[in-house]
Design a protein around this motif. Sequence first.
Motif, PDB file in Angstrom:
ATOM      1  N   UNK A 205       0.875  -1.175   0.000  1.00  0.00           N
ATOM      2  CA  UNK A 205       0.000   0.000   0.000  1.00  0.00           C
ATOM      3  C   UNK A 205       0.909   1.221   0.000  1.00  0.00           C
ATOM      4  N   UNK A 206       0.780   2.059  -1.031  1.00  0.00           N
ATOM      5  CA  UNK A 206       1.682   3.194  -1.263  1.00  0.00           C
ATOM      6  C   UNK A 206       0.930   4.508  -1.020  1.00  0.00           C
TER       7      UNK A 206
ATOM      8  N   UNK B  58      -2.070  11.734  -0.263  1.00  0.00           N
ATOM      9  CA  UNK B  58      -2.407  10.910  -1.412  1.00  0.00           C
ATOM     10  C   UNK B  58      -2.359   9.422  -1.100  1.00  0.00           C
ATOM     11  N   UNK B  59      -3.360   8.696  -1.581  1.00  0.00           N
ATOM     12  CA  UNK B  59      -3.223   7.270  -1.791  1.00  0.00           C
ATOM     13  C   UNK B  59      -2.723   7.109  -3.219  1.00  0.00           C
ATOM     14  N   UNK B  60      -1.539   6.540  -3.375  1.00  0.00           N
ATOM     15  CA  UNK B  60      -0.987   6.375  -4.721  1.00  0.00           C
ATOM     16  C   UNK B  60      -1.527   5.115  -5.381  1.00  0.00           C
ATOM     17  N   UNK B  61      -1.256   3.972  -4.748  1.00  0.00           N
ATOM     18  CA  UNK B  61      -1.713   2.720  -5.347  1.00  0.00           C
ATOM     19  C   UNK B  61      -1.660   1.605  -4.314  1.00  0.00           C
ATOM     20  N   UNK B  62      -2.514   0.615  -4.506  1.00  0.00           N
ATOM     21  CA  UNK B  62      -2.448  -0.640  -3.768  1.00  0.00           C
ATOM     22  C   UNK B  62      -2.148  -1.736  -4.787  1.00  0.00           C
TER      23      UNK B  62
ATOM     24  N   UNK C 181       7.950   0.794 -12.432  1.00  0.00           N
ATOM     25  CA  UNK C 181       6.646   1.355 -12.078  1.00  0.00           C
ATOM     26  C   UNK C 181       6.280   0.989 -10.653  1.00  0.00           C
ATOM     27  N   UNK C 182       6.953  -0.001 -10.083  1.00  0.00           N
ATOM     28  CA  UNK C 182       6.698  -0.458  -8.724  1.00  0.00           C
ATOM     29  C   UNK C 182       7.455   0.418  -7.736  1.00  0.00           C
ATOM     30  N   UNK C 183       6.729   1.240  -6.976  1.00  0.00           N
ATOM     31  CA  UNK C 183       7.337   2.223  -6.096  1.00  0.00           C
ATOM     32  C   UNK C 183       8.382   1.693  -5.144  1.00  0.00           C
ATOM     33  N   UNK C 184       8.119   0.598  -4.400  1.00  0.00           N
ATOM     34  CA  UNK C 184       9.108   0.109  -3.434  1.00  0.00           C
ATOM     35  C   UNK C 184      10.423  -0.339  -4.072  1.00  0.00           C
TER      36      UNK C 184
ATOM     37  N   UNK D  78       5.227   6.778   2.411  1.00  0.00           N
ATOM     38  CA  UNK D  78       5.124   5.637   3.316  1.00  0.00           C
ATOM     39  C   UNK D  78       4.506   4.470   2.557  1.00  0.00           C
ATOM     40  N   UNK D  79       5.201   3.331   2.559  1.00  0.00           N
ATOM     41  CA  UNK D  79       4.745   2.153   1.826  1.00  0.00           C
ATOM     42  C   UNK D  79       4.791   0.945   2.762  1.00  0.00           C
ATOM     43  N   UNK D  80       3.661   0.281   2.912  1.00  0.00           N
ATOM     44  CA  UNK D  80       3.624  -0.951   3.707  1.00  0.00           C
ATOM     45  C   UNK D  80       3.656  -2.134   2.746  1.00  0.00           C
ATOM     46  N   UNK D  81       4.613  -3.030   2.939  1.00  0.00           N
ATOM     47  CA  UNK D  81       4.767  -4.213   2.099  1.00  0.00           C
ATOM     48  C   UNK D  81       4.276  -5.450   2.875  1.00  0.00           C
ATOM     49  N   UNK D  82       3.417  -6.222   2.218  1.00  0.00           N
ATOM     50  CA  UNK D  82       2.905  -7.437   2.859  1.00  0.00           C
ATOM     51  C   UNK D  82       3.138  -8.659   1.975  1.00  0.00           C
TER      52      UNK D  82
END
Length: 397
Positions: free
Chosen positions: A44-45, A74-78, A158-161, A393-397
């Motif tokens: 979640x970005x 902003x919510x960027x992308x999930x 294109x993948x933020x993390x 802030x990006x949460x990786x699961x």
Amino acid sequence: MKFNKWTVGLAAVGLVSLASAARAEEKGNMVQTALASTTISGYVDTSMQWNFGTGNDRLPDYKFGGSSKADGFNLNVVQLRIEKPLDEQDWAAGYRADLWFGPDANVLGTQSGSHAAEAISGGDFAIRQAYLTLRVPIGNGLDWKIGVFDSIIGYESVEGPANPNYTRSFGHSIEPQTHTGILASYRFCESFAVSAGVANTKGPGINARAFGEDGKAESAKTYMVSFLITAPESMGFLAGSTLEAGVVNGLDENESRSDYDENSTSYYVGATIGTPISGLRFGGAFDYLDVHNMSGETYSLAGYASFQATEKLSFYGRAEYARQRGDFVLLAPLPERVMEFTATVQYDLWKNVISRVEFRWDHSLSGQQVWGTPTAGADGGSLLNEWLLAANLIYKF
């Protein structure tokens, strides 16, 4: 076959039969076996962004940027990834699907056919990648991707993390992004690998078609090739350094959201290099877009630096020069010549969370005032400089 006590009890009163219970148990085991090697992951970005000054309706045109994210939260992308990777079998098979939800999904533009208009207006959903993976036991193993996959060229993703910085470069913004086709990859050894493929179009639309001068889609495919050289462990501090180059040539899809309906070629060269200083690495990337039958040039030259100071603290920098001129303009508003400097500090305070602060400066080198609020009677903006301060802030699961 063993049954649990509840199944035996239901069978005793005639509500179920042991034969049907056995069939259900067998079917359940088959489903569990099929899903055993499937993984679900994603991220979640989110971001908070402040663009200095007022009049932010015209901002530098790099991918996933723009005025819609200025001066706010902003919510960027999930991203949701469902994947079964290739295993070590000779005839291994797998798949991968990357699904995007949120505003950045509209930027991908992968929506197919009749949904192209929705992609422009904002459906907040897109398929980033969806492909089968197959291995043929030739030599060290010939791996195939069949379906929708990311471009094989580019320093950034294109993948933020996966990126060192929050904002994207202009070079990344002029590269092809997504293809629908088939891609073959072969690793000759640990230090050398090659990929080559064929796709419907150079543009991102899933199942889109391009048409050549004869009006036939079968004669208007997109072709791509790239190679990767990796320094072996025996090279000391240079171990893991890479050199990559690639070419993608083809037609964009003939749809209303196309950037251009011309044959074009994208060239890319990129490298990362280690240093004797632990944690310090440098990189560089050159992107050149040649739109055939149009005059002018569009290219980017970027340098990167990264330093892993501690287990949690790292620093990243990018300096870039970009130029576009002539009949074809892909990035607007953007002057003919522009430079940008980006500095990012990342501190992993929480588990599974990427937390970073970034400052970016874009400067017009050609004297064109293209950003900010347009002046009265002028087509362009009123500013030579744009400054950005953002938290990501990006949460990786």
